[in-house]
Design an enzyme around this catalytic site. Structure first.
Site, PDB file in Angstrom:
ATOM      1  N   CYS A 129      -5.720   6.934   2.693  1.00  0.00           N
ATOM      2  CA  CYS A 129      -4.733   7.089   1.629  1.00  0.00           C
ATOM      3  C   CYS A 129      -4.577   8.562   1.259  1.00  0.00           C
ATOM      4  O   CYS A 129      -5.527   9.210   0.838  1.00  0.00           O
ATOM      5  CB  CYS A 129      -5.108   6.305   0.380  1.00  0.00           C
ATOM      6  SG  CYS A 129      -3.790   6.438  -0.867  1.00  0.00           S
ATOM      7  N   GLY A 242       4.679   1.846  10.872  1.00  0.00           N
ATOM      8  CA  GLY A 242       5.272   3.153  10.635  1.00  0.00           C
ATOM      9  C   GLY A 242       6.725   3.094  11.070  1.00  0.00           C
ATOM     10  O   GLY A 242       7.046   3.309  12.230  1.00  0.00           O
TER      11      GLY A 242
HETATM   12  C1  LIG Z   1       5.135   2.347  -1.764  1.00  0.00           C
HETATM   13  C2  LIG Z   1       4.041   2.343  -0.749  1.00  0.00           C
HETATM   14  C3  LIG Z   1       2.734   2.002  -1.121  1.00  0.00           C
HETATM   15  C4  LIG Z   1       1.701   1.996  -0.190  1.00  0.00           C
HETATM   16  N1  LIG Z   1       0.446   1.635  -0.585  1.00  0.00           N
HETATM   17  C5  LIG Z   1      -0.567   1.560   0.333  1.00  0.00           C
HETATM   18  C6  LIG Z   1      -1.875   1.127  -0.027  1.00  0.00           C
HETATM   19  O1  LIG Z   1      -2.134   0.778  -1.184  1.00  0.00           O
HETATM   20  N2  LIG Z   1      -2.842   1.082   0.929  1.00  0.00           N
HETATM   21  C7  LIG Z   1      -2.573   1.433   2.233  1.00  0.00           C
HETATM   22  O2  LIG Z   1      -3.459   1.376   3.070  1.00  0.00           O
HETATM   23  N3  LIG Z   1      -1.338   1.821   2.601  1.00  0.00           N
HETATM   24  C8  LIG Z   1      -0.328   1.902   1.695  1.00  0.00           C
HETATM   25  N4  LIG Z   1       0.939   2.292   2.095  1.00  0.00           N
HETATM   26  C9  LIG Z   1       1.180   2.634   3.513  1.00  0.00           C
HETATM   27  C10 LIG Z   1       1.812   1.471   4.278  1.00  0.00           C
HETATM   28  O3  LIG Z   1       0.967   0.336   4.271  1.00  0.00           O
HETATM   29  C11 LIG Z   1       2.130   1.874   5.722  1.00  0.00           C
HETATM   30  O4  LIG Z   1       0.941   2.224   6.383  1.00  0.00           O
HETATM   31  C12 LIG Z   1       3.089   3.046   5.822  1.00  0.00           C
HETATM   32  O5  LIG Z   1       4.041   2.991   4.784  1.00  0.00           O
HETATM   33  C13 LIG Z   1       3.822   3.125   7.158  1.00  0.00           C
HETATM   34  O6  LIG Z   1       4.602   1.978   7.389  1.00  0.00           O
HETATM   35  P1  LIG Z   1       6.178   1.844   7.036  1.00  0.00           P
HETATM   36  O7  LIG Z   1       6.895   3.022   7.644  1.00  0.00           O
HETATM   37  O8  LIG Z   1       6.593   0.531   7.602  1.00  0.00           O
HETATM   38  O9  LIG Z   1       6.277   1.885   5.561  1.00  0.00           O
HETATM   39  C14 LIG Z   1       1.982   2.327   1.163  1.00  0.00           C
HETATM   40  C15 LIG Z   1       3.287   2.661   1.537  1.00  0.00           C
HETATM   41  C16 LIG Z   1       4.321   2.672   0.617  1.00  0.00           C
HETATM   42  C17 LIG Z   1       5.713   3.033   1.063  1.00  0.00           C
END
Ligand SMILES: Cc1cc2nc3c(=O)[nH]c(=O)nc-3n(C[C@H](O)[C@H](O)[C@H](O)COP(=O)(O)O)c2cc1C
Ligand SMILES: Cc1cc2nc3c(=O)[nH]c(=O)nc-3n(C[C@H](O)[C@H](O)[C@H](O)COP(=O)(O)OP(=O)(O)OC[C@H]3O[C@@H](n4cnc5c(N)ncnc54)[C@H](O)[C@@H]3O)c2cc1C
Ligand code: FES
Lengths: 302, 276
Positions: A129, A242
């Site tokens: 994170c 991602g």
């Molecule tokens: C609003 C938001 C909150 C997120 N919160 C977490 C979290 O609490 N723990 C975590 O491991 N990843 C968190 N992520 C990361 C996502 O799980 C993911 O790894 C990342 O957004 C890439 O995927 P995407 O492009 O489909 O969003 C968060 C992402 C977003 C956009």
């Protein structure tokens, strides 16, 4: 067609998982969509004690991307166990709990509490994170720390164990290997890329917390490359994420080596994305004579 | 737990027109949303079906007509998304998620004799629908509306037609009285005080830029009139998933509220107004 696939000690009915942080604990999503559309759901990053999260603004749009600095806002593991997980367990979907600790001991303690909860299928250890000061990404940028954090969880959690990796490293494969050596049964990647933006109207950083994590279609090529590399270096299943917004994106990850994909930002933009993506994968497989998901995992590897 | 009370619908664009000054108005056919919507609720709109701009844009419902199944939004161009929306063509469809936010239910006007509406700039959009509903219930309604200059004011005819008292001001004096919403509100509060209405039978709601909301909060602090404010913040999902739209709660135990689900309407005393 059967879209089920093994993701390291448990089977998902389809390869489309909800990523951590975009579904809360399911409550709100259920007002719009159907949690059963997902092969599994990952709940918001859960910590030992409640966290209020970071100072706003927490959201900033970039070209085909989203910068966020939520800061692991969550009610703490005890409340999650007593209040949120029983509700989510009504749905016939495996629950993955994403956990985050500031110390190895905290990781172990959270895992111990969750080991006693009947509703949890797997843990996802968040060593990636970018939005918290202590712990967070630090565990995922050094193979030794990644090993120790994973090991700490492994000591008190006997079930399926996913380690979520950050792309903010020079060699992501090293981190994946360390996690697997410590007992991970699956690795998921990528968490967000560390980024920032300036609000030129206010002449200030756009996010209250200054830096944030970039997600969405903008990061997809980075994520596909990471999945490709990690697939080559470990033998456990990989969950790729991602910027997955379409079934074509999902297949790209799968062919690069992901056994399943997770949707983050896509769910925020289109609540029906999981259904569309599962349906799209299904028709692609049917019209291309593919009879099991595992037969195309990593098929593009040369 | 599963209520399915929010929908993502392909809404047909009925019309897009330029209003007075810089404002645009679109009427969309979305009967599922029109039949469920409450005043002060909003929708999250996918401006176009592409990955850029990526996020939806939130807009208040400035009017709804459940009988014909239409909803109305009114906006001003401030960036790419709002500009693209001016190019919408009749009969095209746009994805609309809603109705979102707490809005105000029928109990909001329970026992109320007078409603005081305070709006700044585009903050008038949701206020319009609330004013219309209040007048339908026979509640005496006064609107105090201001903007920097005339071209930043939205058309208030709809409220005039339903018998709402309207006081308009601009900072540069190009329309209505010259001055701020708070100046005019101060004056009106004095007049209302002379009517000797029990504060319990009065209610006020403000929507506009944060400095304006902070100023009216100060003004109302000296009265016993309950003051509600409707907030804006950057949003991704618009319905409680991402925690992106946080606003600080006065109660430190509470931490933050989500503007999209705990709001956008809050009791003014519950939230910390931080000017950016
Ligand atoms: C609003 C938001 C909150 C997120 N919160 C977490 C979290 O609490 N723990 C975590 O491991 N990843 C968190 N992520 C990361 C996502 O799980 C993911 O790894 C990342 O957004 C890439 O995927 P995407 O492009 O489909 O969003 C968060 C992402 C977003 C956009
Ligand atoms: C609940 C709610 C109701 C709203 N109702 C109205 C309305 O009825 N009429 C109206 O004219 N405007 C309204 N707004 C503001 C409107 O959402 C923004 O003007 C719009 O999103 C700007 O988009 P853009 O692409 O033109 O601007 P850009 O600056 O290019 O947008 C970039 C990003 O910032 C966000 N953003 C920019 N300004 C705002 C803002 N003021 N509030 C929230 N997000 C913003 C955008 O959504 C986008 O994610 C409302 C906002 C909220 C939160
Ligand atoms: S905008 Fe996502 S929680 Fe409010």
């Amino acid at each position: 067609m059967d879209l089920s696939v093994d993701v390291g000690g448990f089977v998902v009915k389809n390869p489309v998982i909800a990523a951590s942080g975009v579904l809360g604990y399911g409550e709100e999503y259920a007002r719009v969509g159907n949690i059963d559309w997902f092969g599994a759901v990952t709940v918001k990053g859960t910590t030992l004690r409640p966290r209020h999260g970071n100072c706003p603004p927490r959201i900033w749009e970039t070209p085909s991307g989203l910068l966020n600095s939520i800061g692991l806002q969550n009610p703490g593991v005890d409340e999650v166990i007593t209040h949120y997980l029983p509700q989510l367990a009504q749905f016939d979907v495996p629950i993955i709990v994403n956990i985050s600790g500031e110390t190895y001991e905290e990781f172990q303690e959270i895992a111990k509490k969750l080991a006693d909860c009947p509703h949890v299928t797997a843990l996802e250890v968040n060593v990636s994170c970018p939005n918290v000061e202590s712990g967070g990404m630090a565990f995922g940028t050094d193979p030794g720390s990644c090993y120790r954090a994973t090991k700490a969880v492994r000591r008190s959690w006997p079930g399926p164990l996913i380690v979520k990796l950050t792309p903010n490293v020079t060699n992501i494969s090293e981190m994946a290997k360390a996690a697997v050596d410590a007992g991970a049964t699956c690795v998921s990647l990528i968490n967000t890329l560390l980024g920032m933006a300036i609000d030129i109207q206010n002449k200030r950083p756009a996010l209250g917390n200054i830096k944030g994590g970039l997600s969405g279609p903008a990061v997809k090529p980075v994520a596909v490359r990471c999945v490709w590399e990690v697939f080559q270096s470990v033998s456990v299943p990989v969950i790729g994420m991602g910027g997955v917004f379409s079934w074509e994106d999902a297949l790209e990850f799968i062919m690069a080596g992901a056994s399943a994909v997770a949707l983050g930002t896509a769910v925020l933009v289109d609540p029906y994305a999981p259904k569309k993506i599962v349906d799209g994968i299904q028709s692609y497989c049917e019209s291309n004579g593919i009879d099991s998901m595992s037969s195309i995992v990593g098929i593009a590897q040369v | 737990m599963s209520q399915l009370d929010i929908l993502d619908v392909p809404a047909k664009v009925i019309s897009v027109d330029r209003r007075e000054g810089d404002a645009f108005r679109a009427i969309l056919y979305a009967p599922e949303i029109a039949s469920r919507a409450k005043p002060m609720q909003f929708i999250n709109v996918r401006v176009q079906e592409s990955l850029d701009p990526l996020l939806r844009r939130p807009f208040s419902l400035s009017d709804v007509n459940p009988h014909v199944g239409t909803i109305e939004i009114t906006w001003m161009v401030v960036g790419r998304g709002t500009k693209m929306m001016t190019q919408w063509k009749p009969n095209q469809t746009v994805h609309v998620l809603g109705p979102l936010g707490n809005g105000v239910g029928p109990d909001f006007l329970e026992n109320k004799r007078k409603l005081i509406l305070l709006a700044g700039g585009t903050g008038f959009a949701p206020i319009q629908l609330l004013g219309v509903r209040a007048r339908e219930k026979g509640v005496d309604t006064i609107l105090i509306y201001g903007a920097k200059s005339r071209h930043l004011l939205m058309n208030t005819d709809r409220l005039k037609e339903v018998g709402c008292k309207i006081c308009t001001c601009t900072e540069d004096g190009s329309y209505g009285s010259k001055g701020l919403v708070t100046d005019m509100a101060e004056l009106q509060l004095e007049l209302i005080a002379e009517e000797k209405i029990d504060p319990e039978n009065l209610v006020a709601l403000g929507c506009g830029p944060t400095p304006m909301l902070a100023a009216i909060e100060n003004l109302f602090a000296d009265t016993n009139i309950p003051l509600y404010i409707s907030l804006e913040s950057k949003m991704a999902c618009g319905y409680g998933l991402c925690q992106g739209c946080a606003v600080r709660a006065v109660d430190p135990q509470r931490g933050y509220y989500r503007v999209c689900t705990d709001g956008p309407v809050f009791l003014a005393k519950d939230v910390e107004l931080e000017s950016e």
